[in-house]
Scaffold this motif. Sequence first.
Motif, PDB file in Angstrom:
ATOM      1  N   LYS A  30      -2.841  -2.157 -10.673  1.00  0.00           N
ATOM      2  CA  LYS A  30      -1.959  -2.971 -11.494  1.00  0.00           C
ATOM      3  C   LYS A  30      -1.113  -3.959 -10.402  1.00  0.00           C
ATOM      4  O   LYS A  30      -0.811  -5.064 -10.804  1.00  0.00           O
ATOM      5  CB  LYS A  30      -0.869  -2.071 -11.933  1.00  0.00           C
ATOM      6  N   GLN A  31      -0.668  -3.534  -9.462  1.00  0.00           N
ATOM      7  CA  GLN A  31      -0.276  -4.613  -8.453  1.00  0.00           C
ATOM      8  C   GLN A  31      -1.085  -5.831  -8.043  1.00  0.00           C
ATOM      9  O   GLN A  31      -0.569  -6.646  -8.121  1.00  0.00           O
ATOM     10  CB  GLN A  31       0.188  -3.905  -6.969  1.00  0.00           C
ATOM     11  N   HIS A  32      -2.422  -5.587  -7.764  1.00  0.00           N
ATOM     12  CA  HIS A  32      -3.437  -6.368  -7.502  1.00  0.00           C
ATOM     13  C   HIS A  32      -3.625  -7.265  -8.641  1.00  0.00           C
ATOM     14  O   HIS A  32      -3.758  -8.583  -8.556  1.00  0.00           O
ATOM     15  CB  HIS A  32      -4.622  -5.881  -7.143  1.00  0.00           C
ATOM     16  N   ARG A  54       2.449  -5.122   2.816  1.00  0.00           N
ATOM     17  CA  ARG A  54       2.563  -3.987   3.605  1.00  0.00           C
ATOM     18  C   ARG A  54       1.305  -3.226   3.613  1.00  0.00           C
ATOM     19  O   ARG A  54       0.808  -2.960   2.467  1.00  0.00           O
ATOM     20  CB  ARG A  54       3.788  -2.793   2.978  1.00  0.00           C
ATOM     21  N   LYS A  55       0.839  -3.215   4.828  1.00  0.00           N
ATOM     22  CA  LYS A  55      -0.525  -2.721   5.075  1.00  0.00           C
ATOM     23  C   LYS A  55      -1.577  -3.383   4.370  1.00  0.00           C
ATOM     24  O   LYS A  55      -2.490  -2.952   3.694  1.00  0.00           O
ATOM     25  CB  LYS A  55      -0.338  -1.114   4.995  1.00  0.00           C
ATOM     26  N   THR A  56      -1.272  -4.748   3.998  1.00  0.00           N
ATOM     27  CA  THR A  56      -2.017  -5.481   2.921  1.00  0.00           C
ATOM     28  C   THR A  56      -2.506  -6.860   3.381  1.00  0.00           C
ATOM     29  O   THR A  56      -2.800  -7.663   2.714  1.00  0.00           O
ATOM     30  CB  THR A  56      -1.503  -5.560   1.720  1.00  0.00           C
ATOM     31  N   LEU A  57      -2.177  -7.241   4.837  1.00  0.00           N
ATOM     32  CA  LEU A  57      -2.313  -8.536   5.379  1.00  0.00           C
ATOM     33  C   LEU A  57      -3.766  -9.286   4.998  1.00  0.00           C
ATOM     34  O   LEU A  57      -3.728 -10.408   4.290  1.00  0.00           O
ATOM     35  CB  LEU A  57      -1.865  -8.745   6.692  1.00  0.00           C
ATOM     36  N   ASP A  58      -4.513  -8.571   5.203  1.00  0.00           N
ATOM     37  CA  ASP A  58      -6.051  -9.124   5.184  1.00  0.00           C
ATOM     38  C   ASP A  58      -6.328  -9.444   3.671  1.00  0.00           C
ATOM     39  O   ASP A  58      -6.807 -10.297   3.328  1.00  0.00           O
ATOM     40  CB  ASP A  58      -7.019  -8.183   5.868  1.00  0.00           C
ATOM     41  N   LYS A  83       0.899  -1.211   0.004  1.00  0.00           N
ATOM     42  CA  LYS A  83       0.112   0.062  -0.116  1.00  0.00           C
ATOM     43  C   LYS A  83       0.909   1.285  -0.205  1.00  0.00           C
ATOM     44  O   LYS A  83       0.328   2.306  -0.148  1.00  0.00           O
ATOM     45  CB  LYS A  83      -0.802  -0.033   1.060  1.00  0.00           C
ATOM     46  N   THR A  84       1.926   1.136   0.428  1.00  0.00           N
ATOM     47  CA  THR A  84       3.122   2.340   0.423  1.00  0.00           C
ATOM     48  C   THR A  84       3.338   2.675  -1.233  1.00  0.00           C
ATOM     49  O   THR A  84       4.184   3.639  -1.252  1.00  0.00           O
ATOM     50  CB  THR A  84       4.216   2.083   1.251  1.00  0.00           C
ATOM     51  N   PHE A  85       3.314   1.888  -1.961  1.00  0.00           N
ATOM     52  CA  PHE A  85       3.703   2.136  -3.357  1.00  0.00           C
ATOM     53  C   PHE A  85       2.510   2.526  -4.187  1.00  0.00           C
ATOM     54  O   PHE A  85       1.289   2.093  -3.872  1.00  0.00           O
ATOM     55  CB  PHE A  85       4.618   1.018  -4.120  1.00  0.00           C
ATOM     56  N   GLN A  86       2.648   3.005  -5.498  1.00  0.00           N
ATOM     57  CA  GLN A  86       1.335   3.455  -6.421  1.00  0.00           C
ATOM     58  C   GLN A  86       0.998   2.249  -7.166  1.00  0.00           C
ATOM     59  O   GLN A  86       1.700   1.250  -7.054  1.00  0.00           O
ATOM     60  CB  GLN A  86       1.862   4.739  -7.190  1.00  0.00           C
TER      61      GLN A  86
END
Length: 253
Positions: A108-110, A132-136, A101-104
């Motif tokens: 696209k990441q998903h 990062r800030k994406t565990l769930d 979540k700290t990157f833009q």
Amino acid sequence: MMRLFDTHCHLDFDAFDKDREAVLERANEAGVEGFMVPGVTRNQWEKLTSLASKNTSWSYALGLHPWFIEEHDISDIEALEQTLEQQKGQVKAVGEIGLDKTFQHYDKQHTLFIRQLELAKQLKLPVIIHHRKTLDRTHADIKKYGPERGVIHAFSGSHQQAMKFVEQGYKLGVGGVITYDRAQKTRQAIQEVPIESLVLETDSPDMPLSGYQGQRNEPYRVALVLDALAELKSTDKEALASQLWKNSVELFS
């Protein structure tokens, strides 16, 4: 001597170009006999596979890391599939992949993350996952699209989050974070997770241990992570090392 496995170290990175052999020697002297080196971009795969072919103690993975999202193209997934097929039996995992979540370019990441999870499942390979800030969100995606095995690299969540991954059959990567007193939530979670669900890692050249801030990290320090984990779990170090080696070999078999 105890056998140790650093399940996450970027030994192919330029940071090691000048003294890679010396780094490996120091690691061997500390009992590190296994190294998992994850891929991060399509451009890096060739250097990684070439180095891994010369080092019998290396296992390697190939993947598209969210940190380098601007370098990735959706067509890289096809290249990844072709390369994984060509190197079947040699490449041991799909990784390093994930969400940050700290990157833009999060959408696209998903998209890339889901495609890589599906690919790993199709080829029956484990995954090496960055978060990062994406565990769930990561857990939900693994459950829906992912293979049966994998490792949550640099786990830093709660005990409840940890157990969701453990129940899914995944290992948690334990690194330098547990050497910091301030990392109470992570230390507590790792303390309560069964030893059978843990593996050691350094993330070299990044994520320095406490007392080594500002220095390049190296695989030999995985022995110091073991010391910290044995203390945290109040358990015999040799028995712990033996179980962690077994976990690592099973994960990447």
